[in-house]
Design an enzyme around this catalytic site. Sequence first.
Site, PDB file in Angstrom:
ATOM      1  N   SER A   1      13.642 -14.879  -1.956  1.00  0.00           N
ATOM      2  CA  SER A   1      13.191 -13.806  -2.863  1.00  0.00           C
ATOM      3  C   SER A   1      14.251 -12.725  -2.980  1.00  0.00           C
ATOM      4  O   SER A   1      14.479 -12.165  -4.068  1.00  0.00           O
ATOM      5  CB  SER A   1      11.900 -13.184  -2.333  1.00  0.00           C
TER       6      SER A   1
ATOM      7  N   ARG B   1       0.839  -1.207   0.000  1.00  0.00           N
ATOM      8  CA  ARG B   1       0.000   0.000   0.000  1.00  0.00           C
ATOM      9  C   ARG B   1       0.875   1.258   0.000  1.00  0.00           C
ATOM     10  O   ARG B   1       0.635   2.193  -0.771  1.00  0.00           O
ATOM     11  CB  ARG B   1      -0.913  -0.018   1.234  1.00  0.00           C
TER      12      ARG B   1
ATOM     13  N   ASP C   1       9.559 -16.320   9.092  1.00  0.00           N
ATOM     14  CA  ASP C   1      10.674 -17.063   9.701  1.00  0.00           C
ATOM     15  C   ASP C   1      11.714 -16.158  10.372  1.00  0.00           C
ATOM     16  O   ASP C   1      12.519 -16.626  11.161  1.00  0.00           O
ATOM     17  CB  ASP C   1      11.394 -17.897   8.632  1.00  0.00           C
TER      18      ASP C   1
ATOM     19  N   GLY D   1      11.250 -12.994   1.465  1.00  0.00           N
ATOM     20  CA  GLY D   1      12.261 -13.486   2.418  1.00  0.00           C
ATOM     21  C   GLY D   1      13.593 -13.777   1.743  1.00  0.00           C
ATOM     22  O   GLY D   1      13.904 -13.258   0.652  1.00  0.00           O
TER      23      GLY D   1
ATOM     24  N   VAL E   1      -1.154 -22.419   9.813  1.00  0.00           N
ATOM     25  CA  VAL E   1      -1.944 -21.557  10.711  1.00  0.00           C
ATOM     26  C   VAL E   1      -1.085 -20.361  11.130  1.00  0.00           C
ATOM     27  O   VAL E   1      -1.574 -19.236  11.277  1.00  0.00           O
ATOM     28  CB  VAL E   1      -2.378 -22.366  11.967  1.00  0.00           C
TER      29      VAL E   1
HETATM   30  O1  F6P Z   1       7.409 -18.633   4.716  1.00  0.00           O
HETATM   31  C1  F6P Z   1       8.378 -19.440   5.300  1.00  0.00           C
HETATM   32  C2  F6P Z   1       7.782 -20.762   5.542  1.00  0.00           C
HETATM   33  O2  F6P Z   1       6.600 -20.529   6.217  1.00  0.00           O
HETATM   34  C3  F6P Z   1       8.624 -21.769   6.298  1.00  0.00           C
HETATM   35  O3  F6P Z   1       8.611 -21.600   7.663  1.00  0.00           O
HETATM   36  C4  F6P Z   1       8.000 -23.054   5.848  1.00  0.00           C
HETATM   37  O4  F6P Z   1       8.905 -24.107   5.961  1.00  0.00           O
HETATM   38  C5  F6P Z   1       7.667 -22.767   4.438  1.00  0.00           C
HETATM   39  O5  F6P Z   1       7.439 -21.393   4.351  1.00  0.00           O
HETATM   40  C6  F6P Z   1       6.487 -23.501   3.884  1.00  0.00           C
HETATM   41  O6  F6P Z   1       6.330 -23.108   2.565  1.00  0.00           O
HETATM   42  P1  F6P Z   1       5.218 -23.625   1.603  1.00  0.00           P
HETATM   43  O7  F6P Z   1       3.929 -23.004   2.029  1.00  0.00           O
HETATM   44  O8  F6P Z   1       5.642 -23.176   0.263  1.00  0.00           O
HETATM   45  O9  F6P Z   1       5.180 -25.107   1.754  1.00  0.00           O
END
Ligand code: F6P
Length: 353
Positions: free
Chosen positions: A104, A20, A127, A101, A263
């Site tokens: 990326s 935004r 993370d 992250g 979640v």
């Molecule tokens: O965004 C990071 C993360 O949430 C990690 O903690 C996890 O291992 C991974 O993404 C899961 O990624 P995906 O939803 O692509 O399986």
Amino acid sequence: MKIGVLTSGGDAPGMNAALRVIAVLGTAQGHEVLGIRRGYEGLLAGDVVTLTPGMVEGIARAGGTMLGSARSKIFPTPEGQAQAKAKIRELGLEGLVVIGGNGSLTGAHLLGQDKPCRIVGIPASIDNDVGYSMMSIGVDTAVNTIVEACDRISDTARAHRRAFVVEVMGRHCGFLAMRAGIAAEADAILYGEDGDKTLDELTERLTGVLRRCFGGNSEKKRCLIVKAEGVEVPTKDIVARLQSFLDAELPGVDCRETVLGHVVRGGNPSALDRLIAQRLGYAAGAALLRGAHDVMVGWDVPATVGQDTGDRRVRMVPIGEALEETKCLLDGTSPVARARITLLEKVEQLLSM
Ligand code: F6P
């Protein structure tokens, strides 16, 4: 100027708030802001939409990302890079903001090597695995979600005098487990940054924790073990071992497993995440318009690193340097990771008292 903005990798609450700000700031200064859908995949396909302030009104409160995200397999390949550069030329992009992250930002740095346009990164990943940003967008919300889940689990655990191993996201980084574990009064916290542990080693440590929680004349009614996803030993194997120990030494006490999974990644961003996202977004947009390239804006970066942005909590760091620090953060050699580990080691015995 034509500016592109994309969200990439695992979505993180607060990404919308950052988007935004980029859209509003760019438009306010007379530039065209193109939202690129589905991260680098959308860049390769030229899947864009012009963002106007009206389109982004009210999105700061929403979880996920309005542009969608993806983990592109093609983008890092030489063909993907060539295609991305061609698309940047075709779309007439002069600047690109990448919100994402570790993976990326690695992609942004790679793409930025021949400077197809100016590129600025914003760390966003629940993370908290990006070096030179003490907090990435999404982390605060994820920590709060885990703490709330652990509180709920603790209610039922105390009702039955049970042990729980709760696994939380964090593929290579144990920050979520560390931070949320302390806040949720965990009895033990397992993370990978202090080296790989075998099932036997983990069992030895955790049976000691269970003895302190449920043995002798302890009045404790619950044992909560928070485990980062990045700890390689499967959670179910740990639970099975602990259950065998309990059956033999502390009969009547059960050990259960909860994997929180995605979640943890969803939900509306906390106020802190919205704030961090908007300040990082503003600094990134302003830096890009001033001509910055191949840099990332970080939250609470050490004062010895990078450059001032005019916001005392935000500094601008070359993406390459941030990625080097990221490696050290994940293998436990960064001073930031060492400080976290040392603190947890110091209080390890106290957690299960
Ligand atoms: O965004 C990071 C993360 O949430 C990690 O903690 C996890 O291992 C991974 O993404 C899961 O990624 P995906 O939803 O692509 O399986």
